[in-house]
Design an enzyme around this catalytic site. Structure first.
Site, short mmCIF file in Angstrom:
data_model
loop_
_atom_site.label_atom_id
_atom_site.label_comp_id
_atom_site.label_asym_id
_atom_site.label_seq_id
_atom_site.Cartn_x
_atom_site.Cartn_y
_atom_site.Cartn_z
N CYS A 62 -11.47 33.24 21.74
CA CYS A 62 -11.19 34.68 21.80
C CYS A 62 -12.51 35.37 21.48
O CYS A 62 -13.17 35.02 20.50
CB CYS A 62 -10.13 35.02 20.75
SG CYS A 62 -10.07 36.77 20.33
N LYS A 93 0.87 -1.18 0.00
CA LYS A 93 0.00 0.00 0.00
C LYS A 93 0.90 1.22 0.00
O LYS A 93 1.57 1.51 0.99
CB LYS A 93 -0.90 0.00 1.23
CG LYS A 93 -1.88 1.15 1.27
CD LYS A 93 -2.86 0.98 2.42
CE LYS A 93 -4.00 1.98 2.36
NZ LYS A 93 -3.60 3.38 2.37
#
Ligand code: IVH
Length: 677
Positions: free
Chosen positions: A434, A121
């Site tokens: 924030c 693979k």
């Protein structure tokens, strides 16, 4: 002298040279066993070039001189794969491999050993090559499995991809041959490329796979041509005519005979035990391979059995990947930094003492969130174990040695590290945010997202440029992008007049987009590509989406309470709706119809052949309906055809279907299928 020769003689000579060069190309790039010295090869090539230059009428598009012919492209076209390019489940260990084998036997009602082809693979880039009557026509990336990018011009530059197939006595060249393979950049070439880039002050690639992808997705094939990419072909797409392969092993040998490059380490195995042996063997030598591999594949050899096994949810039941064990390394955490993302979330990142891991230098690793840091108790100065499994980004497994004396536990900052605004954290939630919606970090990330390929796709609006535009206050919200002017851009760092004009062109082009891309681009929490598409299909306009209440949102396919709430929250915030209004006013989008999604609908992934005369519909209408239902139309019957719709006086195609055991249906049955019944 060429001057004395007839055109016919010149043509014949050119063809002889081409054949010789093809042969030597094959020896060198595919078999890795050249018969000529480089100088001899170059001499042949120069003779052919000179001949084709002096007599352009004898040149052919499949000539070896034509590998880097094309001019840079503006953008890649789209190629629809005739058969979807599937992906696959993984086995984690030998036990799961054995389970896989047992499932195969159970499904096939067989006790006998199954024949498998074991393959490496490769960790590269999946592509599809299309040959028509032996000539390379189109090559594309996998894309989403249904539609890929047309990278033909770049693939042509890869020397191990024949522009013309061999025609060996053993194998007839198929009329249509689609092969899939993996494009890789060999490790050595990768190292060299990165060294050159570093020396030139350019950013280096993180790993060979990214380098291969970056090289193949160059708009200018001349750049691709400079990268020694290689390919290993490993699986069939649609094949029409030709030898009629019966097994994966036959297929591999067949395409090899046709001149395509296959991995010589593939092996025919009898029974799962031999596959496991193969895994052990390849694991032991994986570092010596001159390409990156992340495991092995076991594929049921017989195509007939493959078909019998079929697939579930896009994943074939006849193949499995067995990954290598993860690679690990230890290093020190120098600092824990905080990164601010698109929706203002703060992510802790470990800045590491650079360490090599699986051929890549790692200097940062995300720590994800506070919970994870607490759980692993990672602190600055500690030594940690890193792991990289397959193509997954390396992550911190655990602390292996604590610093002496130890640092205090990491705490999230109270103030945003970018803009200094307050950081909030809701009880019971892991995320920190924030609060400043205009935080430059958020703005940079939102713009990057908005301009990205899956959103409105503005090429050229790169990270550095976005950072400058935000820092200088030129772009404060998305709508500002559409007010940019070439003169203003040209004054920025690293921008010339030409690139400024190109960017403006690209921005203008992005006005022609689809509604789902815009919705995705807004960066609403929990709304990604898929949800954006469902919303666009359902509401058909931004106004309707903005006005939609919770209940209406919940009526949309695949949308649950959390997503619905997030969408409501987004539109309930006046700052968002005002910014959206300015974006729409400035951009004046010209929404295009959304392309039919390939592979959705009741006939998804099904190949249908229409034959004989139909009563309900005209041929064109029937084709349209099949396509709209996610199916594909093919004009010839093969083993891979799913349905043959036979009307009156159906002839040879019907017979072929019966021969091959392809399911034959009539119009009424097709109508039932189309209605999803
Ligand atoms: S066959 C369903 N063979 O791995 C069959 N694929 O998860 C899959 N890959 O992106 C295709 N090496 O591109 C096959 N020897 C090989 C492969 C291979 C790498 C990639 C493939 C796909 C992924 C499958």
């Amino acid at each position: 002298m060429a001057g004395d020769k007839s055109l016919e003689e010149l043509s014949a000579e050119a063809e002889r040279l081409r054949e010789q060069i093809r042969h030597h190309n094959y020896r060198y790039y595919v078999l890795d066993s050249p018969e000529l010295s480089d100088a001899e090869y170059d001499a042949l090539m120069r003779r052919l070039e000179a001949l084709e230059r002096a007599h352009p009428e004898v040149a052919t598009p499949d000539s070896p001189t034509q590998r880097v012919g094309a001019a840079p492209a503006e953008k890649f076209g789209v190629v629809q794969h005739r058969r979807p390019m599937l992906s696959l489940s993984n086995a984690l260990d030998a036990e799961e491999m054995i389970e896989f084998d047992q499932r195969v036997k159970r499904l096939l009602r067989s006790d006998a050993d199954i024949e498998y082809v074991a393959e490496i693979k490769l960790d590269g880039l999946a592509v599809e090559l299309v040959y028509e009557h032996g000539v390379f026509k189109v090559g594309s990336t996998r894309g989403d499995g249904y539609n890929g990018e047309d990278v033909s011009q770049n693939l042509r530059t890869i020397r191990s991809i024949p522009l013309k197939l061999h025609s060996p006595p053993s194998h007839r060249v198929p009329d249509l041959l689609e092969v899939r393979g993996e494009v890789i950049l060999p490790r050595k070439a990768f190292q060299k490329l990165n060294e050159e880039r570093a020396a030139a002050g350019e950013p280096v690639f993180a790993n060979p796979r990214n380098a291969a992808a970056g090289s193949l997705r160059q708009l200018d094939p001349k750049i691709t041509a400079k990268r020694p990419l290689d390919i290993f072909c490993h699986s069939p797409g649609e094949i029409v005519g030709g030898p009629g392969f019966e097994t994966q092993w036959d297929f591999l040998q067949g395409i090899k005979a046709l001149g395509l490059k296959i991995n010589p380490r593939s092996r025919l195995c009898r029974g799962v035990a031999q596959v496991l042996e193969y895994w052990d063997e390849i694991t032991a030598i994986r570092e010596q391979l001159d390409y990156e591999a992340d495991g092995i594949f076991a594929k049921v050899n017989s195509f007939a059995l493959q078909e019998q096994l079929g697939e579930v949810s896009r994943s074939p039941r006849w193949a499995i990947a067995y990954k290598f064990k993860a690679q690990q390394a230890e290093t020190r955490v120098n600092k824990i930094a905080v990164y601010v993302g698109r929706i203002g979330s703060l992510t802790p990142v470990a800045n590491l003492e650079p360490v090599a891991l699986a051929g890549v230098t790692i200097s940062n690793a995300s720590l994800h969130n506070m919970d994870e840091i607490k759980r692993k108790d990672v602190r600055e100065g500690d030594t940690v174990l890193l792991e990289r499994a397959g193509d997954v980004i390396p992550y911190v497994v655990r602390v292996t040695r604590q610093a002496h004396p130890r640092h205090r536990p990491f705490r999230m900052p109270d103030k945003c590290p970018v803009c200094g605004s307050e950081v909030v954290h809701e009880e019971g939630e892991v995320a920190y945010f924030c609060v400043n919606v205009n935080c430059p970090a958020r703005m940079r990330e939102s713009i990057r997202h908005f301009a990205s390929k899956n959103c409105v796709d503005i090429d050229g609006l790169g990270d550095k440029l976005v950072a400058q535009l935000v820092a200088k206050g030129i772009v404060r919200e998305l709508g500002d992008i559409y007010k940019l002017e070439a003169a203003q851009l040209a004054e920025l760092e690293r921008m010339g007049e030409k690139s400024a004009r190109n960017l403006i062109d690209n921005i203008n082009r992005s006005r022609k987009t689809t509604l789902d891309r815009l919705i995705n681009g807004l960066g609403i929490r929990h709304v990604g590509e898929h949800t954006a598409r469902q919303l666009a299909l359902h509401f058909k306009s931004i106004d309707a989406l903005r006005e939609a209440g919770e209940e209406q949102l919940l009526a949309v396919r695949d949308i649950g309470p959390e997503v619905a709430r997030s969408i409501r929250e987004y539109f309930a915030e006046p700052r968002n709706t005002q910014a959206l209004k300015r974006l729409l006013d400035n951009a004046r989008f010209e929404f295009q119809p959304m392309p039919e999604a390939a592979g959705r609908g009741p006939l998804r992934d099904k190949t249908v052949v229409l034959t004989g005369s139909l009563k309900r519909w005209t041929r064109a209408e029937a084709e349209q309906k099949v396509l709209a239902a996610g199916g594909r139309i093919s004009s010839s019957v093969s083993r891979k055809t799913d349905y043959v719709v036979a009307g009156e006086e159906a002839g040879s195609k019907l017979r072929k279907a019966q021969e091959l055991g392809v399911r034959v249906i009539d119009e009424d049955e097709l109508a039932r299928m189309l209605s999803g019944a």
